[in-house]
Design an enzyme around this catalytic site. Structure first.
Site, PDB file in Angstrom:
ATOM      1  N   HIS A 187      18.877   1.625  21.796  1.00 25.10           N
ATOM      2  CA  HIS A 187      19.369   0.284  22.161  1.00 25.10           C
ATOM      3  C   HIS A 187      20.520   0.272  23.158  1.00 25.10           C
ATOM      4  O   HIS A 187      20.989  -0.803  23.518  1.00 25.10           O
ATOM      5  CB  HIS A 187      19.752  -0.489  20.890  1.00 25.10           C
ATOM      6  CG  HIS A 187      20.808   0.168  20.047  1.00 25.10           C
ATOM      7  ND1 HIS A 187      21.521  -0.514  19.093  1.00 25.10           N
ATOM      8  CD2 HIS A 187      21.282   1.440  20.021  1.00 25.10           C
ATOM      9  CE1 HIS A 187      22.384   0.317  18.518  1.00 25.10           C
ATOM     10  NE2 HIS A 187      22.248   1.497  19.050  1.00 25.10           N
ATOM     11  N   HIS A 188      20.989   1.445  23.584  1.00 19.20           N
ATOM     12  CA  HIS A 188      22.071   1.468  24.582  1.00 19.20           C
ATOM     13  C   HIS A 188      21.541   1.698  26.007  1.00 19.20           C
ATOM     14  O   HIS A 188      22.345   1.877  26.925  1.00 19.20           O
ATOM     15  CB  HIS A 188      23.099   2.564  24.247  1.00 19.20           C
ATOM     16  CG  HIS A 188      23.729   2.430  22.901  1.00 19.20           C
ATOM     17  ND1 HIS A 188      24.289   1.246  22.459  1.00 19.20           N
ATOM     18  CD2 HIS A 188      23.878   3.322  21.882  1.00 19.20           C
ATOM     19  CE1 HIS A 188      24.764   1.427  21.228  1.00 19.20           C
ATOM     20  NE2 HIS A 188      24.520   2.671  20.850  1.00 19.20           N
ATOM     21  N   ALA A 189      20.230   1.719  26.177  1.00 16.61           N
ATOM     22  CA  ALA A 189      19.687   1.907  27.535  1.00 16.61           C
ATOM     23  C   ALA A 189      19.623   0.568  28.266  1.00 16.61           C
ATOM     24  O   ALA A 189      19.227  -0.450  27.686  1.00 16.61           O
ATOM     25  CB  ALA A 189      18.300   2.537  27.454  1.00 16.61           C
ATOM     26  N   ASN A 196      24.050  -3.099  23.009  1.00 13.15           N
ATOM     27  CA  ASN A 196      24.449  -3.617  24.333  1.00 13.15           C
ATOM     28  C   ASN A 196      23.301  -3.662  25.332  1.00 13.15           C
ATOM     29  O   ASN A 196      23.165  -4.630  26.088  1.00 13.15           O
ATOM     30  CB  ASN A 196      25.628  -2.797  24.886  1.00 13.15           C
ATOM     31  CG  ASN A 196      25.359  -1.300  24.966  1.00 13.15           C
ATOM     32  OD1 ASN A 196      24.444  -0.778  24.344  1.00 13.15           O
ATOM     33  ND2 ASN A 196      26.180  -0.599  25.746  1.00 13.15           N
TER      34      ASN A 196
END
Ligand SMILES: [Zn+2]
Length: 298
Positions: free
Chosen positions: A117-119, A160
Site C-alpha cells: 500500500h505504499h507504492a 499513503n
C-alpha cells in the site's frame, strides 16, 4: 475458500526486517493446522504490464523492468532491487487480481501475499514496489467484474499510496486505520482516516475500527472490499507502536468479515506488513486471518 500463492512471492531480500519468507511459512502452517487443504491453493499468473499500467506510470514500469532505477529510487524502496523482486511483485499483483475474482465467487478469498500500500504511480517506497491492490481494483473494474471497491487497511502504517492513487476516483473508497506518529510522512488523505495514538490497545482499537467501518459502509456500498490485514498493529511489532494482542487481532479480522458479510460484500484479503520480534507470531496472525475468513466463505 481459495488461497492464492506462489513460491516466487519471496522478495529475495536476504537478511531484512521484512520477512518475505512469511508467505511460504504461512502456507505451510495453514496446511499443517488443517485450516487449508492443498486443493484450496491457486497459483497466480503475473499481472500483465498493461494491468500494471492501469495504476503506474510507463516510465516507472520501464525502469523496474530494465533495472534502471536510480540509486535514490532504490533507497526509497528500502529493499534491494533484483530481477526476482520484480518477478515477485508482478506475481503478487496477479495474485490480488485472482483473489478478487475468487472473492466475488465465494464471498471471501485471500492472496497469501500482497498489500503493498505504499507504492505510488511514479515510485515505490516502504518495501512496496507496485500497488497490487490498486492494480487489482482497476483490472476488475475494466473487466466489468466490479464497479465500486473499498479498501479496508488495518496495517499499522497509513495507506499513503492507496490514498494518492484513488484521491480523485469516486468509484473507490479508501479507509485506513493506523498509528498517527509512524511512517509515512506526510499521509495524503484517504476517504476515511482513523489516526490512532501510540500504544492503543485492543478495546480502543476495536471500538475505533467498528465506528470507522460503520461510517464507511453507511456512506458507500462497494461491490468488493480489499482487506489489507497487516500483522503489524501487534504489540510485539518492531515497526509498529500500537499494542494489540493476538486475540485482539483475531477480533479485528472477525469484525471486518462480519461487517462485510452482513451487507453481502465479498472480501479479498491481502497480507501487507508484519515485523513481530518472533517471526512465528507474524505467521500466526496471518494464519488466524485466513481461519477467520474461512467461516464467512461459501
Ligand atoms: Zn505496515
Amino acid at each position: 475458500m481459495k488461497l492464492v500463492y506462489s513460491d516466487q512471492y519471496d522478495l529475495n531480500l536476504g537478511e531484512h526486517v521484512f520477512p518475505s519468507v512469511k508467505y511460504k511459512l504461512t502456507k505451510e502452517k495453514l496446511l499443517r493446522d488443517g485450516t487449508a487443504r492443498p486443493e484450496d491453493f491457486m497459483e497466480p499468473a503475473p499481472a500483465t504490464d498493461a494491468d500494471v499500467a492501469l495504476v503506474h506510470d510507463r516510465d516507472y514500469i520501464h525502469k523496474l523492468k530494465t533495472g534502471t532505477l536510480s540509486y535514490v529510487e532504490i533507497l526509497r524502496l528500502e529493499i534491494p532491487y533484483s530481477p526476482e523482486l520484480i518477478r515477485a511483485v508482478w506475481l503478487s499483483a496477479g495474485g490480488s487480481i485472482l483473489a478478487g475474482r475468487e472473492a466475488i465467487r465465494d464471498g471471501v478469498a485471500a492472496n497469501i501475499g500482497g498489500g503493498f500500500h505504499h507504492a505510488f504511480p511514479d515510485h515505490g517506497e516502504g518495501f512496496c514496489v507496485i500497488h497490487d491492490v490498486a492494480i487489482a481494483i482497476r483490472r476488475l473494474q475494466r473487466d466489468g467484474a466490479i464497479g465500486r471497491a473499498m479498501t479496508v487497511d488495518c496495517d499499522v502504517h497509513h495507506g499513503n499510496g492507496t490514498a494518492a492513487i484513488f484521491a480523485h476516483d469516486a468509484s473507490v473508497f479508501t479507509f485506513s486505520i493506523h498509528q498517527l506518529r509512524n511512517y509515512p510522512f506526510p499521509k495524503p488523505p484517504s476517504s476515511l482516516d482513523i489516526d490512532l495514538h501510540d500504544g492503543v490497545e485492543d478495546e480502543e482499537y476495536l471500538a475505533e475500527l467498528e465506528h470507522g467501518l460503520d461510517k464507511a459502509l453507511a456512506k458507500f456500498h462497494p461491490d468488493l472490499i480489499f482487506y489489507l490485514a497487516g500483522a503489524d498493529p501487534y504489540r510485539e511489532d518492531q515497526l509498529g507502536g500500537l499494542k494489540l494482542s493476538l486475540h485482539g487481532l483475531e477480533l479485528r479480522d472477525r469484525m471486518v468479515f462480519e461487517k462485510a458479510h452482513s451487507k453481502k460484500i465479498p472480501v479479498a484479503v491481502t497480507f501487507a506488513g508484519g515485523y513481530a520480534r518472533r517471526l512465528e507470531d507474524t505467521i500466526r496472525i496471518h494464519a488466524n486471518t485466513i481461519r477467520a475468513g474461512r467461516e464467512f466463505a461459501s
